[in-house]
Design an enzyme around this catalytic site. Sequence first.
Site, PDB file in Angstrom:
ATOM      1  N   LYS A   1      10.756 -15.677 -40.048  1.00  0.00           N
ATOM      2  CA  LYS A   1      11.038 -16.367 -41.315  1.00  0.00           C
ATOM      3  C   LYS A   1      10.841 -15.438 -42.516  1.00  0.00           C
ATOM      4  O   LYS A   1      11.011 -15.834 -43.660  1.00  0.00           O
ATOM      5  CB  LYS A   1      10.136 -17.592 -41.464  1.00  0.00           C
ATOM      6  CG  LYS A   1      10.470 -18.705 -40.467  1.00  0.00           C
ATOM      7  CD  LYS A   1       9.576 -19.889 -40.678  1.00  0.00           C
ATOM      8  CE  LYS A   1       9.670 -20.894 -39.542  1.00  0.00           C
ATOM      9  NZ  LYS A   1      10.950 -21.578 -39.471  1.00  0.00           N
TER      10      LYS A   1
ATOM     11  N   CYS B   1      12.128 -31.112 -38.253  1.00  0.00           N
ATOM     12  CA  CYS B   1      10.921 -31.162 -37.407  1.00  0.00           C
ATOM     13  C   CYS B   1       9.751 -31.820 -38.139  1.00  0.00           C
ATOM     14  O   CYS B   1       8.594 -31.402 -37.960  1.00  0.00           O
ATOM     15  CB  CYS B   1      10.516 -29.777 -36.910  1.00  0.00           C
ATOM     16  SG  CYS B   1      11.740 -29.024 -35.855  1.00  0.00           S
TER      17      CYS B   1
ATOM     18  N   HIS C   1       4.824 -30.057 -40.034  1.00  0.00           N
ATOM     19  CA  HIS C   1       5.866 -29.742 -39.050  1.00  0.00           C
ATOM     20  C   HIS C   1       5.346 -30.219 -37.686  1.00  0.00           C
ATOM     21  O   HIS C   1       4.139 -30.216 -37.453  1.00  0.00           O
ATOM     22  CB  HIS C   1       6.050 -28.227 -39.063  1.00  0.00           C
ATOM     23  CG  HIS C   1       7.189 -27.704 -38.249  1.00  0.00           C
ATOM     24  ND1 HIS C   1       7.140 -27.575 -36.876  1.00  0.00           N
ATOM     25  CD2 HIS C   1       8.424 -27.258 -38.616  1.00  0.00           C
ATOM     26  CE1 HIS C   1       8.288 -27.064 -36.443  1.00  0.00           C
ATOM     27  NE2 HIS C   1       9.085 -26.860 -37.477  1.00  0.00           N
TER      28      HIS C   1
ATOM     29  N   ASP D   1      -1.290 -23.527 -41.681  1.00  0.00           N
ATOM     30  CA  ASP D   1       0.064 -23.227 -41.215  1.00  0.00           C
ATOM     31  C   ASP D   1       0.784 -22.562 -42.386  1.00  0.00           C
ATOM     32  O   ASP D   1       1.214 -23.223 -43.330  1.00  0.00           O
ATOM     33  CB  ASP D   1       0.757 -24.528 -40.785  1.00  0.00           C
ATOM     34  CG  ASP D   1       2.237 -24.309 -40.451  1.00  0.00           C
ATOM     35  OD1 ASP D   1       2.742 -23.184 -40.669  1.00  0.00           O
ATOM     36  OD2 ASP D   1       2.883 -25.267 -40.001  1.00  0.00           O
TER      37      ASP D   1
ATOM     38  N   GLN E   1       5.715 -21.194 -43.958  1.00  0.00           N
ATOM     39  CA  GLN E   1       6.594 -21.184 -45.133  1.00  0.00           C
ATOM     40  C   GLN E   1       5.894 -20.601 -46.364  1.00  0.00           C
ATOM     41  O   GLN E   1       6.468 -20.596 -47.453  1.00  0.00           O
ATOM     42  CB  GLN E   1       7.089 -22.605 -45.457  1.00  0.00           C
ATOM     43  CG  GLN E   1       7.865 -23.257 -44.339  1.00  0.00           C
ATOM     44  CD  GLN E   1       9.214 -22.594 -44.055  1.00  0.00           C
ATOM     45  OE1 GLN E   1       9.715 -21.796 -44.847  1.00  0.00           O
ATOM     46  NE2 GLN E   1       9.797 -22.909 -42.917  1.00  0.00           N
TER      47      GLN E   1
END
Length: 415
Positions: A234, A373, A131, A208, A211
Amino acid sequence: MSPTLTNGFGSKARVDWDSIRLDFPLISGNDLVYFDNAASSQKPKAMLQAMENMVEHSYANVHRGVHTLSQEATDQYEAARKTVARFINAADDAEVVFTSGTTDSINTIAFSFGEAHIQPGDEILISGMEHHANIVPWQLMAQRKGAFIKVIPVLENGSLNLESLDSLMGPKTKLLSLVWVSNSLGTVNPIPYIIQKAHAYGIPVMVDAAQAAPHMPIDVQAIDCDFLAFSAHKMGGPTGLGILYGKRALFENLPPYRGGGDMIDRVTFEKTTFQGLPFRFEAGTPHILGAVAFAAVLNYLSGIGMRQIEERERQLSHSLRCQLKADFPEIQLLGTAPDSVSVVSFLVKGHHPMDVGVLLDNQKIAVRTGHHCCQPLMDRFGIHGTVRASLAFYNTEQEIARFLLALRKTIRLLR
Ligand code: PMP
């Protein structure tokens, strides 16, 4: 109300998913098919109740007042930190910092780690499926420090070229920052294996998990990451709140990213000394209500069980993928890596993703279209964007069936 301590793994054997759906007022109250969970997820009543409860009974600023209300608010805020630490199995609550989101968490490490450890000519390793939030902060730091970005290539099926790791890691590599689950493709990267490999070269790893945290149990000690970032919004929590986990040994020696109230030990006009973890990285009034509400959401998720959530979402997204593959020759799936969760990205051959998205929206199906993104990843596949359906545990097989019907109609209309 003090949050109960619970980790994210959960133990309930059977979940009544129909009644779980009723916990989400927006989707249970209408016939919208909400398949844009990777952008932001819907909110359970537990979040609203926790905010309401604090507003009505125990809201004040934290860490400052000697008065009782401020102490109560501080206790709740710090209990929220404990809940997050438990949720990701951090060894120490102080390793959990509240930020404004994944983007803020990555920028914090890019700045602070860069200041402390990066010399001209050093390298930061990222991957081709990042991202922008895990590209641009490193570029800004690299420009400031005269360092270079290296990129792990993405294979045609949307997985990482793991064979390239040995040639990309070396004495100049000062940090690896890598996405766990791709927001564009749904690919689940083999994070424990990659971390082990990086550590063998003496390279610390930032993950990261924007997700990953919504879709699977996270155990920072088991994967042995050095830093990890995710966003509350999220995974059922509020916007404007994120988590930065850092392993104490490395984290506590980093310089602050932002200056201001709460992060200092002593200020004079000549010199300031700083607090230790976690306050050094929490300048200014934090998102108090957000943190307390997020803790309530994490307890709610743990009550369902993150393993159950993962299993449900894998089942739903697998079902969607299989039906698209079997019944829609007009569709090209992007990202067919063996391991994926939640996200299904595709193109209707010969048609712009935005046209597909608008026609689906006309039929009350919410999906995301565009580059998500991830422009370098889109460049890798020679496309401008995809249609992305991203599922959460409160979605259903009936919604998948409605989505497929609407897609069939969309394709007819496009012709
Ligand atoms: N990384 C990934 C993989 C993401 O999906 C996102 C959000 N789309 C981000 C980082 C940035 O998250 P936020 O906007 O909440 O800071």
